[in-house]
Design a protein around this motif. Sequence first.
Motif, mmCIF file in Angstrom:
data_model
loop_
_atom_site.group_PDB
_atom_site.id
_atom_site.type_symbol
_atom_site.label_atom_id
_atom_site.label_comp_id
_atom_site.label_asym_id
_atom_site.label_seq_id
_atom_site.Cartn_x
_atom_site.Cartn_y
_atom_site.Cartn_z
ATOM 1 N N GLN A 94 0.813 -1.326 0.021
ATOM 2 C CA GLN A 94 -0.086 -0.024 0.081
ATOM 3 C C GLN A 94 0.871 1.203 -0.049
ATOM 4 O OE1 GLN A 94 -3.129 -0.235 2.961
ATOM 5 N NE2 GLN A 94 -4.028 -2.017 2.175
ATOM 6 N N ASP A 227 -1.640 -8.181 -4.831
ATOM 7 C CA ASP A 227 -2.989 -8.554 -4.257
ATOM 8 C C ASP A 227 -3.483 -9.766 -3.713
ATOM 9 O OD1 ASP A 227 -3.955 -5.881 -5.430
ATOM 10 O OD2 ASP A 227 -4.121 -6.817 -7.395
ATOM 11 N N GLN A 230 -4.849 -9.057 -0.065
ATOM 12 C CA GLN A 230 -6.252 -8.619 0.071
ATOM 13 C C GLN A 230 -6.947 -9.698 -0.438
ATOM 14 O OE1 GLN A 230 -3.600 -7.117 -1.280
ATOM 15 N NE2 GLN A 230 -3.430 -4.929 -0.390
ATOM 16 N N LYS A 233 -7.276 -12.635 2.138
ATOM 17 C CA LYS A 233 -7.668 -11.765 3.360
ATOM 18 C C LYS A 233 -6.725 -12.379 4.526
ATOM 19 C CE LYS A 233 -12.453 -11.270 2.369
ATOM 20 N NZ LYS A 233 -13.833 -11.333 2.438
ATOM 21 N N GLY A 281 -6.574 -9.063 5.533
ATOM 22 C CA GLY A 281 -6.230 -8.398 4.349
ATOM 23 C C GLY A 281 -6.138 -7.150 4.420
ATOM 24 N N GLN A 282 -6.270 -6.627 5.541
ATOM 25 C CA GLN A 282 -6.529 -5.088 5.797
ATOM 26 C C GLN A 282 -5.469 -4.655 6.757
ATOM 27 O OE1 GLN A 282 -8.441 -2.962 3.905
ATOM 28 N NE2 GLN A 282 -9.178 -5.149 2.959
#
Length: 319
Positions: A94, A227, A230, A233, A281-282
Amino acid sequence: MINLNMLASGTLLHTYSSSLFTTYRQSVWLIRQHDSSYQANFQSWGKALSFTQLQQLRAAASRSTFKPASCSSNVACILLNNLGVSAHITVQLQDSRWLLLVPQIRPDFGDTVLKLPSGFVPSESLSSPQNTVLQEVAEELLWLTPDRSQCLVTSFDQKPLPIVYPSIPLHSQSQTAVMLSQAQRPHHKIATYYKNQLKGEQCHLYLHQPTQSAQLVSYFEFKLLPDFIQKEKLSLFHCEDVWSDQSQSIEVRFNENTLVVWAEINENNQLTGKATTLHNGQLIPICDTSKFYLSEYFCSRQGIWVKDNNQPFQEGTDT
């Protein structure tokens, strides 16, 4: 194998008797080079030590009168209590670069710190400490999906890291989804020898005065498929072995509240003061880091020596 629905806090993942662990004190010849880097040649000394004996030696060192100034020449031979290893691991995610830190309660110092994944080098690995640092990464960092299956991590030599918790099912994935690759060192490199045989130049070395010990730090980076975190997760949990008075053994238990701390670092390899955890995933920001303390790795140095045990988690700290 653990039932996926049964992997809750307190689940026993691994246990072993502390009597299985032995190591040796280390005598080390240090040669300081013209560029202020070091060459270190380790040699085992004395009789094998049990885990308890090693802890007693480290505790007694804090009361000794040993002064690092007495070892300030370009060539020195020092007797140390043990050799340890640490893994400095960064992740790009990110649009930020993160350093992975794990919490540790240290009864001998009376503190709780965030530290690099690390451990003592046992007798059988003193000639190959790199094996121990990879084992520590596998033990302390647990990538899990929401259904509590674990993700396989591949190392820089294309081999999977040890599967230390075989009771947790493996996630079906590409073997290159999570890769541990070697990274640039922000500190001076050190040519490390054991019994006069070169073991590599990929490490940084510091000596910790309060425990009279040596720590070899290896530098890595997690490479992730785009990805992947994400999409799957993923959560990144920390697992730590602790002594159990009840079972008289060392145990590793899963704790769903113990997550790895992701500390943001800038282009100068300094902390920005921002920290998060990874869950489902966050990246979940940690709002208050004012009570966090960092281990001795982050403390100021007197040459190759570190004299403090911890320092506050704060912006601008070198990593």
